[in-house]
Each structure stands twice: as structure tokens, then as C-alpha cells.
Design a protein around this motif. Structure first.
Motif, mmCIF file in Angstrom:
data_model
loop_
_atom_site.group_PDB
_atom_site.id
_atom_site.type_symbol
_atom_site.label_atom_id
_atom_site.label_comp_id
_atom_site.label_asym_id
_atom_site.label_seq_id
_atom_site.Cartn_x
_atom_site.Cartn_y
_atom_site.Cartn_z
ATOM 1 N N GLU A 30 -20.784 29.600 59.590
ATOM 2 C CA GLU A 30 -19.851 29.006 58.623
ATOM 3 C C GLU A 30 -19.668 27.518 58.891
ATOM 4 O O GLU A 30 -19.633 26.714 57.950
ATOM 5 N N ASP A 31 -19.566 27.136 60.161
ATOM 6 C CA ASP A 31 -19.453 25.716 60.486
ATOM 7 C C ASP A 31 -20.671 24.941 60.002
ATOM 8 O O ASP A 31 -20.557 23.817 59.512
ATOM 9 N N ASP A 32 -21.843 25.542 60.166
ATOM 10 C CA ASP A 32 -23.093 24.856 59.837
ATOM 11 C C ASP A 32 -23.395 24.838 58.347
ATOM 12 O O ASP A 32 -23.917 23.844 57.824
ATOM 13 N N HIS A 33 -23.100 25.964 57.662
ATOM 14 C CA HIS A 33 -23.583 26.132 56.295
ATOM 15 C C HIS A 33 -22.509 26.515 55.285
ATOM 16 O O HIS A 33 -22.816 26.681 54.102
ATOM 17 N N GLY A 34 -21.272 26.711 55.746
ATOM 18 C CA GLY A 34 -20.197 27.034 54.827
ATOM 19 C C GLY A 34 -19.896 28.526 54.754
ATOM 20 O O GLY A 34 -20.687 29.364 55.189
ATOM 21 N N PRO A 35 -18.726 28.861 54.175
ATOM 22 C CA PRO A 35 -18.265 30.253 54.171
ATOM 23 C C PRO A 35 -19.091 31.185 53.297
ATOM 24 O O PRO A 35 -19.165 32.381 53.567
ATOM 25 N N THR A 36 -19.717 30.670 52.247
ATOM 26 C CA THR A 36 -20.480 31.547 51.352
ATOM 27 C C THR A 36 -21.640 32.206 52.097
ATOM 28 O O THR A 36 -21.858 33.422 51.992
ATOM 29 N N THR A 86 -20.918 34.133 66.124
ATOM 30 C CA THR A 86 -22.083 33.615 65.419
ATOM 31 C C THR A 86 -21.798 33.408 63.946
ATOM 32 O O THR A 86 -22.241 32.423 63.345
ATOM 33 N N LEU A 87 -21.050 34.320 63.340
ATOM 34 C CA LEU A 87 -20.658 34.116 61.940
ATOM 35 C C LEU A 87 -19.836 32.845 61.780
ATOM 36 O O LEU A 87 -19.972 32.113 60.795
ATOM 37 N N SER A 88 -18.990 32.561 62.765
ATOM 38 C CA SER A 88 -18.203 31.333 62.724
ATOM 39 C C SER A 88 -19.101 30.108 62.846
ATOM 40 O O SER A 88 -18.905 29.102 62.147
ATOM 41 N N PHE A 94 -12.861 34.819 70.372
ATOM 42 C CA PHE A 94 -13.620 33.683 70.874
ATOM 43 C C PHE A 94 -12.755 32.441 70.808
ATOM 44 O O PHE A 94 -11.755 32.390 70.096
ATOM 45 N N ILE A 95 -13.152 31.450 71.589
ATOM 46 C CA ILE A 95 -12.398 30.202 71.678
ATOM 47 C C ILE A 95 -13.369 29.037 71.598
ATOM 48 O O ILE A 95 -14.427 29.055 72.231
ATOM 49 N N ARG A 96 -12.981 28.025 70.859
ATOM 50 C CA ARG A 96 -13.730 26.763 70.860
ATOM 51 C C ARG A 96 -12.876 25.715 71.549
ATOM 52 O O ARG A 96 -11.725 25.508 71.195
ATOM 53 N N ASP A 97 -13.447 25.051 72.542
ATOM 54 C CA ASP A 97 -12.796 23.927 73.213
ATOM 55 C C ASP A 97 -13.813 22.798 73.258
ATOM 56 O O ASP A 97 -14.739 22.808 74.071
ATOM 57 N N GLY A 98 -13.647 21.847 72.370
ATOM 58 C CA GLY A 98 -14.646 20.795 72.238
ATOM 59 C C GLY A 98 -15.937 21.384 71.690
ATOM 60 O O GLY A 98 -15.934 22.077 70.670
ATOM 61 N N ASN A 99 -17.042 21.133 72.374
ATOM 62 C CA ASN A 99 -18.323 21.688 71.917
ATOM 63 C C ASN A 99 -18.718 22.936 72.715
ATOM 64 O O ASN A 99 -19.878 23.353 72.688
#
Length: 340
Positions: free
Chosen positions: A176-182, A171-173, A152-157
Motif C-alpha cells: 500500500e505504501d508503494d502502490h496505494g490501497p487499491t 507486506t500488504l502495508s 507490526f511497527i514502523r520506526d523510521g525505515n
């Protein structure tokens, strides 16, 4: 005021059911493991009716796209056999553009990139899609920079992902962005995923990029390589095992794997070493010996060449970076794969 993260998943006729199940399932598990704020998951279809899938299972009924109002956290457009038809539906495209303007971030799964591209949301962005559709997407939308290799690729939003189950990695990424790696790791464990793969990991593993079934000799040799990484895997040794000349061996590997025997061996050893470093507590020197790399220093230089990081750094990273594995030369129905 509702502080939930509102996620709208857009489906249509002949969508891929896994493209819906992977993100919705992962977000549901995140909620059960305490995501705060939690996610709300809404399915939306062009007319609000049930959308059929290629698996024969209906999705919905969902909310009609035109009836979706308010702010969104994430808009997800799925892929499937109906993606190219959906990308020609002007009303659907208009609604996707409208909802994208109301969303904090926008994502596509697999061939859902056709819809985002047709809606003008991918112009001048680097994106990915299923490896078999990269060339076709690029030809149709020259303003889009298509890279068919990463998961997957993120470019801006804007986020775009590869085929089917890479939606889970994406989705896991996002979790992680929203709630952290744990929390992301807890969700991954609950879903029994082998690895939470990073964005730039190649779509096709060296161990999965098998030659066509008719090429038994090459297939057998790649299987032998994967199971005997610590052995002598020089072109001469492989050729002797197959009962052919080294020149013919090189021709076969180049024709069916798109790489030389030596490079295929190096890529297999690098990938195996990376997985051992991430999944075991073995010392670096032991990993090097087990994978046929000899020494910790050789392992270090090999990982730098293939992943851009050294062994210790790779072990500390939450996810594996992309491996530059050899591409399989194959012409799928909708385009040529090129993940080099």
C-alpha cells in the motif's frame, strides 16, 4: 536502468517457512496485479546453500549473503526456531548490517527481530516481535523498546512484525505504501485474507485469547459471550449461568484472562462491533443493537475507548486500528506475554 523494487529475504537454518512464504507470496501477487515498478524477490542464505525449515522443507538454494551487492529496496530477515542461533552468527550479522546500509527499508518477521537487534539495527527504536518472545528480546537488548502487542511497527525505515502470518499484514502495508490501497486490497482479496489489519491491531484477538484447555468453565463462558453479545452478559448473569458466585467468576477471569468479566464483555462487544462496521453495510444503530451496546452513542463511546476513533471514522478507514483487548495470562516457553 532497472527500476524494479529489489527485495532480499534472508533465511537461515531452522527458519519458519511461512515467514518467507507470506511476504514473497504477497509480492508475487502484487506483480501479477500490475505493481509498477514490480518487485524482484531474492532469497539469500548465509552460505548460499539450502536452508532447512522447522517444517522439514528446504528453502533455496539461495544467493550467498556476501555475494549480494548493489542497492536494495527492502531487506527482510525472517524468524523461526533458528533465530536465536542466527543472532549469534557474527558473519551473518555483519552481512545483515552491510545490506541494511544498502536498503531503502529493513524489516523483520517474528523472531527475525533477534537478528536485527543483535546487528544493532533496533537500538533506540520501538519494535515488536512474536508475543511469546517480547520479554526475552527486551532482556537481551535493553536499548530496544519492545512492544509485544501490535501486529507490526514502523520506526523510521525499520519495520518489525509479530508472529508468522503478521508478515502478510506487514507486506500488504508495504504494498500500500508503494502502490496505494487499491492494489493492496486486490492482493488481499486474491490471498483470501479476512482483513488487511493495521499495524497497531493487537496480536491476539479477544476471541482467540482462550484460557488453558483445563479451564473449561472459563472457556465455555468466553464462547458463550462471543455468541450472545446482545444478551444479558452482566457478571451476575454469567455467574448464574456457570452456577458459581460473582466473586468466584471474577477470580477465574482475572486468573485466566487477566481481566474482569465486565471488561472482557466490553472488549468482545467492541471488537465485534468494529468488525461489523468494517465488513458490513449495517447502520451504526443496528450494529450497536446486535453487539449488545444498545445505542449508536454507546457504540461511539465504546469504540473511542477501545480504538480511539468513532464508528463512522472507523468505517471510513482502510484498516482497523488496534483494539485494546485483555491479555491472556500465560507463560510460554520463551517469555511472558503482555499485550496490555
Amino acid at each position: 536502468m532497472d527500476d524494479r523494487r529489489r527485495v532480499v529475504i534472508v533465511a537461515y537454518e531452522n527458519a519458519q517457512i511461512l515467514d518467507v512464504a507470506c511476504p514473497s507470496g504477497a509480492l508475487d501477487v502484487a506483480n501479477r496485479y500490475g505493481a509498477a515498478p514490480p518487485y524482484t524477490i531474492e532469497l539469500s542464505t548465509p552460505d548460499g546453500r539450502t536452508a532447512g525449515t522447522s517444517a522439514g522443507i528446504g528453502l533455496g538454494p539461495g544467493r550467498r549473503l556476501a555475494a549480494v551487492t548493489g542497492r536494495l529496496d527492502t531487506l527482510v530477515v525472517v524468524g523461526g526456531l533458528g533465530a536465536e542461533t542466527a543472532a549469534q552468527d557474527r558473519q551473518l550479522l555483519a552481512q545483515v548490517r552491510r545490506l541494511a546500509g544498502r536498503s531503502r527499508r529493513v524489516a523483520s518477521v517474528c523472531t527475525g527481530a533477534y537478528v536485527l537487534a543483535a546487528a544493532g539495527l533496533l537500538d533506540h527504536r520501538r519494535v515488536t516481535t512474536h508475543w511469546g518472545h517480547g520479554s526475552r528480546l527486551a532482556e537481551r537488548h535493553p536499548a530496544v523498546a519492545v512492544d509485544p502487542a501490535p501486529l507490526f511497527i514502523r520506526d523510521g525505515n525499520v519495520y518489525t512484525s509479530a508472529g508468522v502470518t503478521s508478515a502478510l499484514d506487514l507486506t500488504l502495508s508495504l504494498i500500500e505504501d508503494d502502490h496505494g490501497p487499491t492494489l493492496a486490497r486486490a492482493v488481499a482479496r486474491e490471498l483470501v485474507t479476512y482483513l488487511h489489519r493495521t499495524a497497531d491491531q493487537a496480536q491476539i484477538s479477544m476471541f482467540l485469547a482462550a484460557p488453558p484447555p483445563g479451564e473449561r468453565l472459563v472457556r465455555d463462558l468466553t464462547g458463550y459471550i462471543a455468541g450472545h453479545l446482545a444478551d444479558d452478559l452482566s457478571p451476575r448473569a454469567l455467574a448464574e449461568r456457570a452456577g458459581i458466585s460473582t466473586r468466584h467468576l471474577t477470580r477465574l477471569f482475572t486468573a485466566h484472562l487477566g481481566t474482569t468479566p465486565a471488561r472482557a464483555v466490553r472488549a468482545a462487544r467492541a471488537e465485534a462491533a468494529a468488525h461489523l462496521l468494517r465488513s458490513s453495510g449495517l447502520p451504526v444503530a443496528a450494529v450497536a443493537r446486535r453487539c449488545g451496546l444498545g445505542s449508536a452513542e454507546t457504540l461511539r463511546t465504546t469504540l473511542l475507548r477501545h480504538y480511539g476513533v468513532a464508528g463512522d471514522a472507523l468505517r471510513r478507514m482502510p484498516d482497523m486500528p488496534r483494539a485494546r483487548v485483555p491479555a491472556q495470562r500465560q507463560t510460554p516457553r520463551h517469555g511472558r506475554h503482555n499485550d496490555t
